[in-house]
Design an enzyme around this catalytic site. Sequence first.
Site, PDB file in Angstrom:
ATOM      1  N   GLU A 335       0.841  -1.191   0.000  1.00 57.53           N
ATOM      2  CA  GLU A 335       0.000   0.000   0.000  1.00 57.53           C
ATOM      3  C   GLU A 335       0.879   1.244   0.000  1.00 57.53           C
ATOM      4  O   GLU A 335       1.718   1.413   0.892  1.00 57.53           O
ATOM      5  CB  GLU A 335      -0.905   0.028   1.231  1.00 57.53           C
ATOM      6  CG  GLU A 335      -1.935  -1.085   1.272  1.00 57.53           C
ATOM      7  CD  GLU A 335      -2.888  -0.924   2.442  1.00 57.53           C
ATOM      8  OE1 GLU A 335      -4.088  -1.185   2.253  1.00 57.53           O
ATOM      9  OE2 GLU A 335      -2.451  -0.548   3.542  1.00 57.53           O
ATOM     10  N   CYS A 336       0.709   2.103  -0.975  1.00 61.95           N
ATOM     11  CA  CYS A 336       1.392   3.382  -1.062  1.00 61.95           C
ATOM     12  C   CYS A 336       2.904   3.204  -0.935  1.00 61.95           C
ATOM     13  O   CYS A 336       3.552   2.775  -1.877  1.00 61.95           O
ATOM     14  CB  CYS A 336       0.842   4.356  -0.018  1.00 61.95           C
ATOM     15  SG  CYS A 336       1.181   6.095  -0.432  1.00 61.95           S
TER      16      CYS A 336
END
Length: 447
Positions: A335-336
Amino acid sequence: MTAPGLIISAPASGTGKTTVTLGLARAFVRAGVAVQAFKSGPDYIDPAFHRAATGRASVNLDSWAMGAGQIGALIAAGTGAEIGADTPAELVIAEGSMGLHDGVAAPGESGTGSSADLAALTGWPVVVVIDASGQAQTAGAVALGLAAFRADIRIAGVILNRVASPRHEALLRAGIGAAGLAVLGALPRLAAIEMPERHLGLVQAEEQAGLDAILDAAADLVAGHCDLDAIRAAARACALGAAAHRPLPPPAGRIALARDEAFSFVYPHLVAGWRAAGATILPFSPLADEAPDPSAGACWLPGGYPELHAGRLAGAARFRAGLRAFAETRPVHGECGGYMAMGAGLVAKDGTRHEMAGLFALETSFAGRRMHLGYRLAELATPAPGLPARARGHEFHYATILSQPDAPLARVTDATGAAVPETGSTRILPGGGRATGSFFHLIAEAT
């Protein structure tokens, strides 16, 4: 019945509501009260500070991403000693986000994400923190406007912050009194308890030297200038019932979870839901050059600040080789920041390119800052372990995509329904494993 609660909100960001929230939480804990904190909205930094202040895990409550049933279930679990606490809570303090009525234009699961929506759903009264710098009786008009804007929420009172002098306080109290509201406290400016910030908000709790001293200073300030008895008396029980809610299923029975200064942005309710479903969490540190536990069935790389540690990640040969070997046969999701670390390269602010794990051909850069911020609705192109077919999440970063050539993970839109180019990536590895990644942080399943 859950513990009575309050929401700490404000007319805008930057008023000091985080400092007030932390000071109140620590002051009540020092008085022997079991305090459960929550965070309205998608912020993933503040809950770690809440935990430091209370000794209990803080959980995000998000009306755009979560339905009322999930919010009620998380409140019941958090206050009932089910999420990282040994005893039930006696008082709930929920920190708002931005201004009280600030949310997105189009509602999601149960609202627009505003603190006012959470107040309406829960029935928790709102304590408004007003930055009194540069105003006097006008503070009363501001407070009255916040109270009158919606009929379905209740303002319990006002805490005045950054008060300059006794004369200033007297004028402020006159204005608040004329608005028919109670002043629950008046705090002078105290720079010693203002915490440092960086481009995503506050510096993370685990990076704060002397955090306990800062929290105690905030508690001393609040206890010395606020009516704690009146504040606690204003709290009310949550109007939401403890509805049954099924957390998102874990990606595997044993999950290798990256956890260090570069990878720390994971929502507490997500990990708590995995544990409640019987999953075992196996933390590891990429910055310490640790590879995912080989006994795990899946690996999850949360977001964080990989750009601040890009050189160390590039030099962590054991981590990068271990992650690639793990991904050959098992799912890995980032994530990110975790997504960027799974890419081929990351260009730091100074223009230096650092080699990443290479699970994707993704190239990202921080050399030219551009903010990406907002809620995201993602509809997966193909199923992926740990991700619902339709997911609600949030994106906040300053990275620029230089190249994103792998197959898109999902069709991603913002809160208004407009498509965004950060579609994420998915790739099947030669050994049958699956790499997936996205710039949005998963919050909940979309109905």
